[in-house]
Write a protein that holds these residues in place. Structure first.
Motif, short mmCIF file in Angstrom:
data_model
loop_
_atom_site.label_atom_id
_atom_site.label_comp_id
_atom_site.label_asym_id
_atom_site.label_seq_id
_atom_site.Cartn_x
_atom_site.Cartn_y
_atom_site.Cartn_z
N ALA A 108 0.81 4.18 -2.79
CA ALA A 108 0.59 5.58 -2.42
C ALA A 108 1.71 6.46 -2.97
O ALA A 108 1.46 7.55 -3.48
CB ALA A 108 0.49 5.71 -0.90
N VAL B 78 -1.23 6.22 -6.14
CA VAL B 78 -2.47 5.43 -6.09
C VAL B 78 -2.82 5.17 -4.62
O VAL B 78 -2.69 4.06 -4.11
CB VAL B 78 -2.30 4.07 -6.83
CG1 VAL B 78 -3.66 3.37 -6.98
CG2 VAL B 78 -1.66 4.26 -8.19
N PRO B 79 -3.26 6.24 -3.90
CA PRO B 79 -3.52 6.08 -2.46
C PRO B 79 -4.72 5.18 -2.15
O PRO B 79 -4.74 4.52 -1.12
CB PRO B 79 -3.76 7.51 -1.98
CG PRO B 79 -4.16 8.27 -3.19
CD PRO B 79 -3.47 7.61 -4.35
N GLU B 80 -5.71 5.16 -3.04
CA GLU B 80 -6.91 4.35 -2.82
C GLU B 80 -6.92 3.18 -3.80
O GLU B 80 -7.75 3.09 -4.68
CB GLU B 80 -8.18 5.21 -3.00
CG GLU B 80 -8.28 6.37 -2.03
CD GLU B 80 -8.43 5.93 -0.58
OE1 GLU B 80 -9.10 4.90 -0.34
OE2 GLU B 80 -7.88 6.60 0.31
N ALA B 81 -5.97 2.28 -3.63
CA ALA B 81 -5.82 1.15 -4.56
C ALA B 81 -6.94 0.13 -4.39
O ALA B 81 -7.41 -0.12 -3.29
CB ALA B 81 -4.47 0.49 -4.34
N THR B 82 -7.34 -0.45 -5.50
CA THR B 82 -8.31 -1.54 -5.49
C THR B 82 -7.59 -2.83 -5.12
O THR B 82 -6.36 -2.89 -5.14
CB THR B 82 -8.97 -1.72 -6.87
OG1 THR B 82 -7.93 -2.10 -7.79
CG2 THR B 82 -9.64 -0.45 -7.35
N ASP B 83 -8.35 -3.87 -4.84
CA ASP B 83 -7.75 -5.17 -4.53
C ASP B 83 -6.89 -5.65 -5.69
O ASP B 83 -5.79 -6.16 -5.49
CB ASP B 83 -8.84 -6.23 -4.23
CG ASP B 83 -9.47 -6.03 -2.86
OD1 ASP B 83 -8.94 -5.23 -2.05
OD2 ASP B 83 -10.51 -6.65 -2.60
N LYS C 240 0.83 -1.21 0.00
CA LYS C 240 0.00 0.00 0.00
C LYS C 240 0.86 1.26 0.00
O LYS C 240 0.52 2.24 -0.63
CB LYS C 240 -0.93 0.00 1.22
CG LYS C 240 -2.14 -0.90 1.07
CD LYS C 240 -2.95 -1.00 2.34
CE LYS C 240 -3.69 0.29 2.63
NZ LYS C 240 -4.66 0.16 3.74
N GLN D 37 -5.38 -3.85 -7.96
CA GLN D 37 -4.15 -3.03 -8.04
C GLN D 37 -3.15 -3.48 -6.98
O GLN D 37 -1.95 -3.55 -7.25
CB GLN D 37 -4.48 -1.55 -7.85
CG GLN D 37 -5.14 -0.92 -9.07
CD GLN D 37 -5.60 0.50 -8.79
OE1 GLN D 37 -6.24 0.77 -7.78
NE2 GLN D 37 -5.27 1.41 -9.69
N ARG D 38 -3.65 -3.79 -5.78
CA ARG D 38 -2.75 -4.27 -4.71
C ARG D 38 -2.14 -5.61 -5.08
O ARG D 38 -0.95 -5.83 -4.88
CB ARG D 38 -3.50 -4.36 -3.38
CG ARG D 38 -3.57 -3.02 -2.65
CD ARG D 38 -3.96 -3.18 -1.20
NE ARG D 38 -5.29 -3.75 -1.05
CZ ARG D 38 -6.41 -3.05 -1.10
NH1 ARG D 38 -6.38 -1.75 -1.29
NH2 ARG D 38 -7.58 -3.65 -0.95
#
Length: 85
Positions: free
Chosen positions: A46, A50-55, A42, A57-58
């Protein structure tokens, strides 16, 4: 630091390892080079904006980080915590 990350990427490129020389991997290497210390998935996301990454994306980032561990660019200090080797 940055020189170490750059040297590892250059070595990978010289070895024909296109996977870790793409812009995405260069961006990841730059994050680790610019900010010392270990990072979680995460935190890397960030740092690249991409601070609010989707699953997904993670998961994608985690697989890239694991690939860099396999190439000797990063080490996984503890599960999910990555740093320059």
């Amino acid at each position: 630091g940055l020189m170490q990350a750059a040297a590892l990427l250059v070595a990978a490129e010289a070895g024909g390892d296109q996977a870790v020389t793409s812009p995405a991997y260069r961006q990841i290497a730059a994050v680790f080079a610019e900010q010392s210390g270990a990072k979680r998935c995460k935190g890397v996301l960030a740092a690249i904006g991409v601070p609010e990454a989707t699953d997904s994306q993670r998961e994608s980032m985690r697989s890239k980080l694991k690939r860099l561990v396999a190439r000797g660019v990063l080490v996984e200090a503890e599960p999910g915590l990555f740093e320059l080797s």
